[in-house]
Design an enzyme around this catalytic site. Sequence first.
Site: not given
Length: 386
Positions: A53, A105, A177, A202
């Site tokens: 982690r 978004y 972004d 993406k």
Amino acid sequence: MDANYFSMKFATKAIHAGVEPDPTTGAIMTPIYQTSTYVQESPGKHKGYEYSRTHNPTRTALQNALAALENGKHGICYASGLAATDAVLKLFRPGDEIIATNDIYGGTYRIMKKIYEPFGLVFHFVDMRDIKEIEKVISEKTKMIWVETPTNPLLKIIDIEAVTHVCKQKGILSVVDNTFASPYLQNPLDQGADIVMHSVTKYLGGHSDTVMGALIVNDDELAKQLAFIQNASGAVPGPQDCFLVLRGIKTLHIRMQRHCENAKVVSMWLEDHPKVGKVYYPGLPSHEGHLLATRQMRGYGGIVSFELKGDNYEQAIRVMESLEVFSLGESLGGVESLCTHPASMTHASIPKEEREKTGLKDTLIRLSVGIEDVEDLIEDLAQAIG
């Protein structure tokens, strides 16, 4: 990270930056370290890894590669783009104010309004194409400006240097972004941004097989804060996903070239079609942000949005249902072409009245133009639109 990467051209960085041959075997591809924990020689005495982690060698290689692609010092990866956004919002406290792009978004809007606003953060959504609109809502409580450019789904172009200049004057954190552009087309850190956010899902992943997010920064203290949140909150990607993205970014430059080429052809064809109304693509001279996009980007991207004449909802649905090469589905940035209906899919979490204020009609169709033969894409659109 090796400083020599900063002198490399992008295509060379995409293939080599941040990754080294495996020291044990010489494997040219970073191994998938599918392990949760690491053997320690003595309590606290280890080889830099204690628990996956916190750190994982496959993730470390990817974080270094992404930092290099954005000309940054530190990359921090998260389980999704929204997990990365969540990490940024955790930097703030009740009463802090954040200004965000109004054409944004839907998931970003949702986490801001539905998750963090009830916790006391205050959000202002403005049209950032006009710097004066931003300056109107800046107060002493403003802590961050969140920019998305090109915007989703209307492809509005925001002047990154102008926004970050205001941020530096006021001592405000700036976040961009950069998902739609990818590091191949735009590097916001070079234009003054403090944080670059990517939905790695993406274009960086590029093959519709991974969900991931990333933040890239230059400031050491900010990187430390975000890495602490990454570990403490635990929204980390697994090593298999990191491997897939490491593989994906090796072809980012050639994929983006074809995405841009195809999208330009598709946008021009749509603009000339008698049944098509407005076409949104920054590569078109008719786009209101064309000159700015030409100045701050190295290409115009692979996303094209358009409306049909008459603004008929049923007709728009019929077109989307009739597409054969374009697949109707969420997301974007994969090698295959996708068609999305933002009002009911990616932006459904934004109330209709708020969507319409920004110009997002229920009849808007968004295309993620893939890297297929563009003649097949045009033929598909022609039969669907009629």
